[in-house]
Design an enzyme around this catalytic site. Sequence first.
Site, PDB file in Angstrom:
ATOM      1  N   SER A 180       0.811  -1.218   0.000  1.00 46.22           N
ATOM      2  CA  SER A 180       0.000   0.000   0.000  1.00 46.22           C
ATOM      3  C   SER A 180       0.843   1.267   0.000  1.00 46.22           C
ATOM      4  O   SER A 180       0.625   2.178  -0.785  1.00 46.22           O
ATOM      5  CB  SER A 180      -0.922   0.018   1.224  1.00 46.22           C
ATOM      6  OG  SER A 180      -0.163  -0.089   2.416  1.00 46.22           O
ATOM      7  N   CYS A 181       1.839   1.338   0.896  1.00 45.24           N
ATOM      8  CA  CYS A 181       2.535   2.617   1.051  1.00 45.24           C
ATOM      9  C   CYS A 181       3.902   2.634   0.414  1.00 45.24           C
ATOM     10  O   CYS A 181       4.544   3.678   0.361  1.00 45.24           O
ATOM     11  CB  CYS A 181       2.675   2.978   2.533  1.00 45.24           C
ATOM     12  SG  CYS A 181       3.863   1.946   3.418  1.00 45.24           S
ATOM     13  N   GLY A 182       4.409   1.489  -0.056  1.00 48.22           N
ATOM     14  CA  GLY A 182       5.748   1.504  -0.610  1.00 48.22           C
ATOM     15  C   GLY A 182       6.783   1.408   0.481  1.00 48.22           C
ATOM     16  O   GLY A 182       6.613   0.689   1.456  1.00 48.22           O
TER      17      GLY A 182
ATOM     18  N   CYS B 132       9.154   1.923   3.668  1.00 51.07           N
ATOM     19  CA  CYS B 132       9.019   2.390   5.035  1.00 51.07           C
ATOM     20  C   CYS B 132      10.332   2.102   5.758  1.00 51.07           C
ATOM     21  O   CYS B 132      11.068   1.199   5.384  1.00 51.07           O
ATOM     22  CB  CYS B 132       7.891   1.673   5.768  1.00 51.07           C
ATOM     23  SG  CYS B 132       6.288   1.742   4.939  1.00 51.07           S
TER      24      CYS B 132
END
Length: 298
Positions: free
Chosen positions: A114-116, A118
Amino acid sequence: MGRVTERRRVLRIRDGATSTRPDTLVAEEPLEIRLNGKPLAITMRTPGDDFALAAGFLVSEGVLARAEEVTNIVYCAGATSDGANTYNVVDVRLAPGVPLPDITLERNVYTTSSCGLCGKASLDAVRTAARVPIADTPQLSVTPELLAALPDRLRSAQRVFDRTGGLHAAGLFSPDGELLDLREDVGRHNAVDKLIGRALRSGRLPLSRSMLLVSGRASFELAQKAVMAGIPLLAAVSAPSSLAVDLAAETGLTLVGFLRGGSMNVYAGEERLDLRGRLDLRGRLDQRTGAEPAVPAR
């Protein structure tokens, strides 16, 4: 590898009636990327094109820029305690003389669908210097009409999406709108890495005569991947983030968002759009009709 999709039982409710049936889902599994045998990153991805994904990820990280910088990429045998190969761990071996990045605990990367990415230590660690800066000479020039046609061309080529409805897509297009390559993945950042990795392994970097179109939004990470691959134009069917716009302005990337139908917003690099006889960006009247220029709808 045959694991792009999986079947699961689902309870279906339609107009008050219930039934059970098998449903086709997009597969999501972890992929650990090792560099010269040392763990570097873990990403949640749709299996397939794993070697290209690893190579593209390393281009985005500034480790690779040319195909000859890689000796080989292999699945790690004995990836589990019982010695089985899960095909979820790949090792990238660099050619002699290619510098290794600093692999520390705070440098290791975890990415999700979802966010790539991290877990980077700071924004400075994310903002990687491009080894192949954008250099489209002569400068790419594309009409709004051609850009407006790209989402339909991308969508019509999404074979796995038709079966699952759960995949993002990234497509590379030529200056005249020909679809050069398309990858699908549960994470749009993975789809882009797969495109870039395939280009690296076939000796096509930098992609200075290509346009990148992504489904969904344009994040900072996707803008950085485009810049790292030398792609001069990034378009998205949804919104960009503020950092993506800032990065595009800094690097000379053309960034287009809300590319839907005949509407679009150009956030940076408008000099690559051929607007002669069409919309005047300074708010003057349309040269053909004398009407006030339309504002792209969100």
